[in-house]
Enzyme design. Sequence first.
Site, PDB file in Angstrom:
ATOM      1  N   ASP A 102       0.866  -1.179   0.000  1.00  0.00           N
ATOM      2  CA  ASP A 102       0.000   0.000   0.000  1.00  0.00           C
ATOM      3  C   ASP A 102       0.904   1.231   0.000  1.00  0.00           C
ATOM      4  O   ASP A 102       1.198   1.820   1.042  1.00  0.00           O
ATOM      5  CB  ASP A 102      -0.916  -0.015   1.221  1.00  0.00           C
ATOM      6  CG  ASP A 102      -2.000   1.052   1.130  1.00  0.00           C
ATOM      7  OD1 ASP A 102      -2.037   1.774   0.113  1.00  0.00           O
ATOM      8  OD2 ASP A 102      -2.803   1.152   2.065  1.00  0.00           O
ATOM      9  N   ALA A 103       1.351   1.595  -1.206  1.00  0.00           N
ATOM     10  CA  ALA A 103       2.344   2.658  -1.364  1.00  0.00           C
ATOM     11  C   ALA A 103       1.784   3.902  -2.035  1.00  0.00           C
ATOM     12  O   ALA A 103       2.387   4.964  -1.972  1.00  0.00           O
ATOM     13  CB  ALA A 103       3.525   2.130  -2.184  1.00  0.00           C
ATOM     14  N   LYS A 104       0.650   3.755  -2.717  1.00  0.00           N
ATOM     15  CA  LYS A 104      -0.024   4.875  -3.394  1.00  0.00           C
ATOM     16  C   LYS A 104       0.931   5.679  -4.267  1.00  0.00           C
ATOM     17  O   LYS A 104       0.958   6.908  -4.228  1.00  0.00           O
ATOM     18  CB  LYS A 104      -0.741   5.760  -2.371  1.00  0.00           C
ATOM     19  CG  LYS A 104      -1.809   5.003  -1.571  1.00  0.00           C
ATOM     20  CD  LYS A 104      -2.472   5.906  -0.559  1.00  0.00           C
ATOM     21  CE  LYS A 104      -3.546   5.149   0.235  1.00  0.00           C
ATOM     22  NZ  LYS A 104      -2.968   4.127   1.140  1.00  0.00           N
ATOM     23  N   ARG A 105       1.691   4.977  -5.077  1.00  0.00           N
ATOM     24  CA  ARG A 105       2.651   5.629  -5.954  1.00  0.00           C
ATOM     25  C   ARG A 105       1.961   6.137  -7.221  1.00  0.00           C
ATOM     26  O   ARG A 105       0.792   5.858  -7.467  1.00  0.00           O
ATOM     27  CB  ARG A 105       3.781   4.668  -6.310  1.00  0.00           C
ATOM     28  CG  ARG A 105       4.637   4.214  -5.140  1.00  0.00           C
ATOM     29  CD  ARG A 105       5.271   5.395  -4.401  1.00  0.00           C
ATOM     30  NE  ARG A 105       6.395   4.988  -3.578  1.00  0.00           N
ATOM     31  CZ  ARG A 105       6.388   4.865  -2.256  1.00  0.00           C
ATOM     32  NH1 ARG A 105       5.283   5.109  -1.595  1.00  0.00           N
ATOM     33  NH2 ARG A 105       7.468   4.505  -1.589  1.00  0.00           N
ATOM     34  N   THR A 129      -0.578  -0.373  -4.652  1.00  0.00           N
ATOM     35  CA  THR A 129      -1.602   0.649  -4.872  1.00  0.00           C
ATOM     36  C   THR A 129      -0.985   1.848  -5.588  1.00  0.00           C
ATOM     37  O   THR A 129       0.155   2.240  -5.312  1.00  0.00           O
ATOM     38  CB  THR A 129      -2.241   1.110  -3.547  1.00  0.00           C
ATOM     39  OG1 THR A 129      -1.223   1.611  -2.670  1.00  0.00           O
ATOM     40  CG2 THR A 129      -2.982  -0.031  -2.878  1.00  0.00           C
TER      41      THR A 129
END
Length: 282
Positions: A102-105, A129
Amino acid sequence: MKQYKSYSVTKNQLVSEIRRKQSFLCIGLDVDLNKIPEHLLEEDDPIFEFNKAIIDATHHLCVAYKPNTAFYEAYGIKGWKSLEKTIDYLNKKHPEIFTIADAKRGDIGNTSTMYAKAFFEDLAFDSVTVAPYMGKDSVEPFLAFKDKHTILLALTSNQGAFDFQTKTVDDKELYKTVLETSKTWQNSENLMYVVGATKAEYLAEIRQIIPDSFLLVPGVGAQGGNLQDVCKYGWNDDSVGLLINSSRGIIYASKGEDFAQESANKAEELQKQMKRELIRYS
């Protein structure tokens, strides 16, 4: 040398695990040293020891784990090493479990490629993510990795989601444009989507746009989302198509030495609810 699993968990394998375990639970490993049991702080790597205990106690009840990378990056190199040890432990001991970074890159193409390499090749996560705001050339580098999944932020569970995601642009809510546009991107079959449990009423329309995709659904439990409503509107008859995430409600069930067992108890409560939903929709 790292000894990661030799394959990535495919969608079909994920569905098989859901049926076998009678669960579509994802456990978020969001480790805050201020919240873990004090006796673990005496360990050389308290973050990893906490994660290992949670995994050992709950792996039979869930089909996915989701470390939020911010909780590791906050501790610098030591935190990143803890993340590396956690995913290495999961991949060695439980290679059938789906793993989510869950890194939202999300950045321009060459930068996204490097982010993808970091999570898919170096750390060997099954998925990551990604934020869609910069468009296809920021997402397609992730989608280019065979047998890996890119989980696109579609409609999130936070209050700020209403700032942009639900605004009408050209007579259509922005999140719907994101969903529809993403289907045109190369290797879009590798997409999954984040849809918050607190937005359950939106799921019926979302399913009309992406009927076959897996949805990662945070917000059940501590954030007030309702499992039954998520299943009612988001269920996919062929694959279930849902990964319901719970983080704080499970991993911080106790600050005592019984923390792992108490976490398992909370996970089992959710798993039993999910089993009932599987029976209901079978």
